[in-house]
Design a protein around this motif. Sequence first.
Motif, PDB file in Angstrom:
ATOM      1  N   ALA A 306       0.946  -1.170   0.032  1.00 62.70           N
ATOM      2  CA  ALA A 306      -0.091  -0.140  -0.017  1.00 62.70           C
ATOM      3  C   ALA A 306       0.735   1.171   0.037  1.00 62.70           C
ATOM      4  O   ALA A 306       0.200   2.305  -0.444  1.00 62.70           O
ATOM      5  N   ARG A 307       2.142   0.891   0.474  1.00 66.95           N
ATOM      6  CA  ARG A 307       2.899   2.404   0.546  1.00 66.95           C
ATOM      7  C   ARG A 307       3.966   2.504  -0.441  1.00 66.95           C
ATOM      8  O   ARG A 307       4.747   3.526  -0.734  1.00 66.95           O
ATOM      9  N   VAL A 308       4.204   1.206  -1.213  1.00 62.60           N
ATOM     10  CA  VAL A 308       5.263   1.190  -2.053  1.00 62.60           C
ATOM     11  C   VAL A 308       5.088   1.098  -3.648  1.00 62.60           C
ATOM     12  O   VAL A 308       3.904   0.566  -3.940  1.00 62.60           O
ATOM     13  N   ASP A 309       5.549   1.905  -4.435  1.00 61.44           N
ATOM     14  CA  ASP A 309       5.210   1.631  -5.935  1.00 61.44           C
ATOM     15  C   ASP A 309       5.701   0.078  -6.292  1.00 61.44           C
ATOM     16  O   ASP A 309       6.993  -0.109  -6.448  1.00 61.44           O
ATOM     17  N   VAL A 314      10.130   2.518  -4.713  1.00 61.16           N
ATOM     18  CA  VAL A 314      10.256   3.824  -3.815  1.00 61.16           C
ATOM     19  C   VAL A 314       8.794   3.865  -3.569  1.00 61.16           C
ATOM     20  O   VAL A 314       7.969   3.054  -3.736  1.00 61.16           O
ATOM     21  N   ALA A 315       8.606   4.982  -2.609  1.00 57.63           N
ATOM     22  CA  ALA A 315       7.345   5.234  -2.330  1.00 57.63           C
ATOM     23  C   ALA A 315       6.181   5.631  -3.264  1.00 57.63           C
ATOM     24  O   ALA A 315       6.590   6.187  -4.121  1.00 57.63           O
ATOM     25  N   ASN A 316       5.120   5.335  -2.999  1.00 63.23           N
ATOM     26  CA  ASN A 316       3.769   5.535  -3.980  1.00 63.23           C
ATOM     27  C   ASN A 316       3.233   6.984  -3.799  1.00 63.23           C
ATOM     28  O   ASN A 316       3.596   7.750  -2.862  1.00 63.23           O
ATOM     29  N   LEU A 371      17.933   8.117  -7.759  1.00 63.10           N
ATOM     30  CA  LEU A 371      17.420   9.099  -6.875  1.00 63.10           C
ATOM     31  C   LEU A 371      17.414   8.666  -5.264  1.00 63.10           C
ATOM     32  O   LEU A 371      17.804   9.464  -4.482  1.00 63.10           O
ATOM     33  N   ALA A 372      16.971   7.533  -5.143  1.00 61.16           N
ATOM     34  CA  ALA A 372      16.969   6.930  -3.582  1.00 61.16           C
ATOM     35  C   ALA A 372      18.417   7.009  -3.235  1.00 61.16           C
ATOM     36  O   ALA A 372      18.604   6.869  -1.948  1.00 61.16           O
ATOM     37  N   ARG A 384       7.218   7.830  -6.277  1.00 65.58           N
ATOM     38  CA  ARG A 384       6.974   8.169  -7.641  1.00 65.58           C
ATOM     39  C   ARG A 384       5.676   8.825  -7.557  1.00 65.58           C
ATOM     40  O   ARG A 384       4.637   8.489  -7.133  1.00 65.58           O
ATOM     41  N   TYR A 385       5.755  10.034  -8.344  1.00 66.38           N
ATOM     42  CA  TYR A 385       4.594  10.979  -8.135  1.00 66.38           C
ATOM     43  C   TYR A 385       3.378  10.705  -9.181  1.00 66.38           C
ATOM     44  O   TYR A 385       2.194  10.820  -9.039  1.00 66.38           O
ATOM     45  N   GLY A 386       3.724  10.091 -10.259  1.00 69.52           N
ATOM     46  CA  GLY A 386       2.918   9.579 -11.440  1.00 69.52           C
ATOM     47  C   GLY A 386       3.631   9.560 -12.662  1.00 69.52           C
ATOM     48  O   GLY A 386       4.484  10.361 -12.983  1.00 69.52           O
ATOM     49  N   GLY A 387       3.259   8.542 -13.612  1.00 69.54           N
ATOM     50  CA  GLY A 387       4.059   8.223 -14.743  1.00 69.54           C
ATOM     51  C   GLY A 387       5.736   8.308 -14.643  1.00 69.54           C
ATOM     52  O   GLY A 387       6.108   7.590 -13.866  1.00 69.54           O
TER      53      GLY A 387
END
Length: 479
Positions: A306-309, A314-316, A371-372, A384-387
């Motif tokens: 639920a928290r990871v992409d 990374v975080a979703n 990035l991480a 990951r913010y989107g796309g």
Amino acid sequence: MAAWLAAVYVLCHWVALALWPAHAQGVSFAFLVIAPLLAALACAWRMRRSEARVGWLALAVGLLLWAGGMALNMYQDLVGGTPDATPGLSMLLYVLYGVPLTFAMAHPRHEPWYLILIDGALALLLGYLFFVHTFSFASVGDAPDAGVASLRRMFDIENLFIAVFALVRYLASEDAARRAFFRALALFAWVYLLMAAYINHVATEASYGGAADLLIDLPFLLLAVVALRERPERDATTPRRLALAVRAGSPLILPAALLVVSALMVDAHPHLAVVGFALATLGSGLRGVVMQVRAMERQDQLDVLARVDGLTGVANRRQFDQVLQAEWSRARRSGQSMALLMVDIDHFKQFNDRFGHPLGDACLRAVATALAGCASRSTDVVARYGGEEFAVVVPGTSREGVLALAETMRRAVAQLRLVAADPQQQIGVTISVGVARVGQIASIDAGPLLAATDAALYEAKRHGRNRVVEGHVGPVPLA
């Protein structure tokens, strides 16, 4: 064809009794031993073609035990020299036939080996209690009338127990393979229950070799027919809550059987009955603890998902929103600063169109990893913010620190080399980074920071990409 063969089997049994009345007992015994063996073979054949292998195997083992009991009866009557005696060992095998069936009903699908081991231990204990209880009323060679009456009562309880729970498991099964198995088991168990009740309580004075023996063939031949007919099961209409309740409660069948048998032994073997009560409780409790631990582990995995992409690791977006709001509130209370980075992969659509989505996914994973790796502080969160867009929450840092972090990330991504279908072709990738920082937070809303960072990212892309642009947060209304 299987149904016709079963009918022919019963007809041959009847004809043999009519043609050889002087040898009726021996002939009938042969048919009564072969019938469960045929059913066991049919179950073994079905086991190899079904996903419910444990159930069909357990049923085959139970039928072999029953056939062994009838074979001992035949030996006692024809060779042992004591016709119409009831050998205790034979009675024991008749009782033990229900242990594998009980195990099959209690066994949920897709269980790990250690839970199967617990169920197996409980099944073995159940078999031992049956052994002790049987020989409380019978000897190896014979059983007195009073003992036979007690054993008949135990047979009735066992048969009803199996029939009821097999029907419940069938009605609540959603999986097609297990539904087919429990359908076969329920049909067999109910017909066997009626047959055994008639033989044990109505035709009690009849000896083997009579017409009543034809009834004994029926449940086994019915099971063989059902096992050999691979009829597709219709979609189950069981309410989901009922199916889950039965699936969760099925492991209690073995402890329940232990409790029932232990209760029957209270008078004859009180100490062993107490042991049975205790081990049934401990086994059920141990299984419950193991299941609870597995449920907690699965919940932890779901929390991570639920928290990871799923693609980048990374975080979703959901986790980013929670972290951003939490860090914003913490910085507002403590008076610390907070910064935000928005990162976009340059020309990612053209990259996907040219090299394909698999390499595009690899690009996203590589950028996320880079990035991480640059966000070395435990408080910095890459999401990951989107796309193809990423966001980095950077609490409690100076303007120079956040700009240095943004430049470090840009350079780390610029050094990446992705390998296309042609191993000789290495592909570079760049990012544009927008940065905004708030030194003193007075508002409860992080919207202005997001807007400023997004505007800075737009400027970085408009001025040529592959660069870091700093944005400025406008006037923030006081809370």
